[in-house]
Design a protein around this motif. Structure first.
Motif, short mmCIF file in Angstrom:
data_model
loop_
_atom_site.label_atom_id
_atom_site.label_comp_id
_atom_site.label_asym_id
_atom_site.label_seq_id
_atom_site.Cartn_x
_atom_site.Cartn_y
_atom_site.Cartn_z
N ALA A 128 -54.19 -12.36 1.15
CA ALA A 128 -53.67 -11.71 2.55
C ALA A 128 -53.57 -12.69 3.88
O ALA A 128 -52.69 -12.96 4.70
CB ALA A 128 -54.92 -10.67 2.71
N ILE A 129 -54.45 -13.97 3.57
CA ILE A 129 -54.58 -14.97 4.73
C ILE A 129 -53.33 -15.75 4.39
O ILE A 129 -52.55 -16.17 5.66
CB ILE A 129 -55.69 -15.73 4.40
CG1 ILE A 129 -57.00 -15.15 5.00
CG2 ILE A 129 -55.41 -16.98 5.17
CD1 ILE A 129 -58.29 -15.77 4.42
N LEU A 130 -52.61 -15.98 3.45
CA LEU A 130 -51.62 -16.71 3.09
C LEU A 130 -50.32 -16.02 3.53
O LEU A 130 -48.89 -16.52 3.10
CB LEU A 130 -51.58 -17.20 1.74
CG LEU A 130 -52.42 -18.48 1.62
CD1 LEU A 130 -52.75 -18.59 0.05
CD2 LEU A 130 -52.49 -19.55 1.96
N LYS A 131 -50.43 -14.64 3.53
CA LYS A 131 -49.35 -13.73 3.77
C LYS A 131 -48.41 -13.55 2.63
O LYS A 131 -47.17 -13.81 2.78
CB LYS A 131 -48.77 -13.78 5.20
CG LYS A 131 -49.64 -13.72 6.30
CD LYS A 131 -48.96 -14.05 7.66
CE LYS A 131 -49.72 -13.97 8.77
NZ LYS A 131 -49.08 -14.17 9.87
N ILE A 188 -56.43 -23.84 3.18
CA ILE A 188 -56.41 -22.85 4.13
C ILE A 188 -57.19 -23.21 5.61
O ILE A 188 -56.66 -23.15 6.63
CB ILE A 188 -57.18 -21.46 3.62
CG1 ILE A 188 -56.08 -20.81 2.62
CG2 ILE A 188 -57.54 -20.66 5.11
CD1 ILE A 188 -56.90 -19.58 2.27
N PHE A 189 -58.24 -23.93 5.44
CA PHE A 189 -59.00 -24.52 6.61
C PHE A 189 -58.38 -25.78 7.37
O PHE A 189 -58.76 -25.84 8.39
CB PHE A 189 -60.32 -24.86 6.02
CG PHE A 189 -61.50 -23.34 5.84
CD1 PHE A 189 -61.10 -22.31 6.38
CD2 PHE A 189 -62.39 -23.75 4.63
CE1 PHE A 189 -62.12 -21.33 6.40
CE2 PHE A 189 -63.06 -22.69 4.58
CZ PHE A 189 -62.82 -21.34 5.09
N HIS A 190 -57.72 -26.47 6.45
CA HIS A 190 -56.76 -27.60 7.06
C HIS A 190 -55.72 -27.30 7.68
O HIS A 190 -55.16 -27.74 8.55
CB HIS A 190 -56.82 -28.57 6.09
CG HIS A 190 -58.13 -29.39 5.91
ND1 HIS A 190 -58.91 -29.47 4.40
CD2 HIS A 190 -58.78 -30.35 6.47
CE1 HIS A 190 -59.78 -30.04 4.55
NE2 HIS A 190 -59.85 -30.71 5.69
N LEU A 191 -54.79 -26.26 6.98
CA LEU A 191 -53.44 -25.97 6.98
C LEU A 191 -53.13 -24.46 7.87
O LEU A 191 -52.14 -24.60 8.41
CB LEU A 191 -52.44 -26.44 6.12
CG LEU A 191 -52.43 -27.67 5.52
CD1 LEU A 191 -51.27 -28.03 4.24
CD2 LEU A 191 -52.21 -28.61 6.47
#
Length: 203
Positions: A128-131, A188-191
């Motif tokens: 979901a975060i990465l869509k 996720i936390f870096h990009l």
């Protein structure tokens, strides 16, 4: 590309997501026995001391002769607080930590019974975060050999894939250099919203 059969790790690494994206149809193994020394209950992050493994303890220890979906999580130790503290320490100063930390933190505030269910919920949150709107199917039975595509299950040995992926800036890179193929948390936390572009580059 052909269909792919993947296992379900704890917070899968970049290699896993690269394969998830680069195959037409993805099947997630649901009928295997629990396999030790793999990523089913372990993931890797990059902390101040370099590569760090986070392990979920299991009822019955490491000697499992049962289905992965029946494997239960142990709460005799305070592993949830330890994992979340390690994640905070590793990524608290990463560019996108404040945007996504609350999504993952809630998973360390409850006590799910089964490891498979916990990993699946984390995977769905990551997608979901990465869509990523790409869907996947669950296997309906166990097959020793995947006849209709590429078998990418990590059934033996280390869960860390010996792959070198393109560099992106990491919090502790000046100390240890770029560390490749970590948990999706690292990406996720870096990009943040640019994670999909990176994964497409890796595919």
């Amino acid at each position: 590309m052909a269909d792919a059969l993947l296992d379900l790790p704890y917070l899968p690494n970049t290699w896993w997501f690269r394969n998830f994206l680069s195959h037409d149809t993805v099947w997630i193994e649901r009928h295997e026995n629990f396999v030790k020394s793999t990523g089913r209950n372990r993931c890797e992050i990059a902390g101040a001391n370099g590569r760090q493994t986070l392990t979920i303890p299991l009822l019955g220890g490491r000697d499992h002769h049962q289905k992965y979906t029946d494997t239960k999580i142990s709460y005799t130790s305070n592993w949830q607080d330890n994992h979340w503290h390690s994640i905070q320490s590793a990524y608290g100063s990463a560019p996108y930590f404040e945007f996504y930390a609350h999504i993952f933190q809630k998973f360390y505030e409850k006590q799910p019974v089964f490891l498979y269910d916990f990993n699946l919920e984390l995977l769905q949150a990551s997608l979901a975060i990465l869509k990523m709107k790409k869907s996947f199917e669950f296997t309906t039975m166990y097959q020793n050999k995947f006849e209709t595509g590429v078998d990418l299950r990590s059934t033996r040995g280390s869960f860390t894939k010996p792959v070198v992926l393109p560099r992106y800036l990491q919090v502790f890179e000046e100390r240890h250099g770029f560390i490749s193929n970590l948990s999706i948390l690292d990406l996720i936390f870096h990009l943040g919203p640019h994670s999909n572009e990176y994964l497409a580059l890796c595919s």
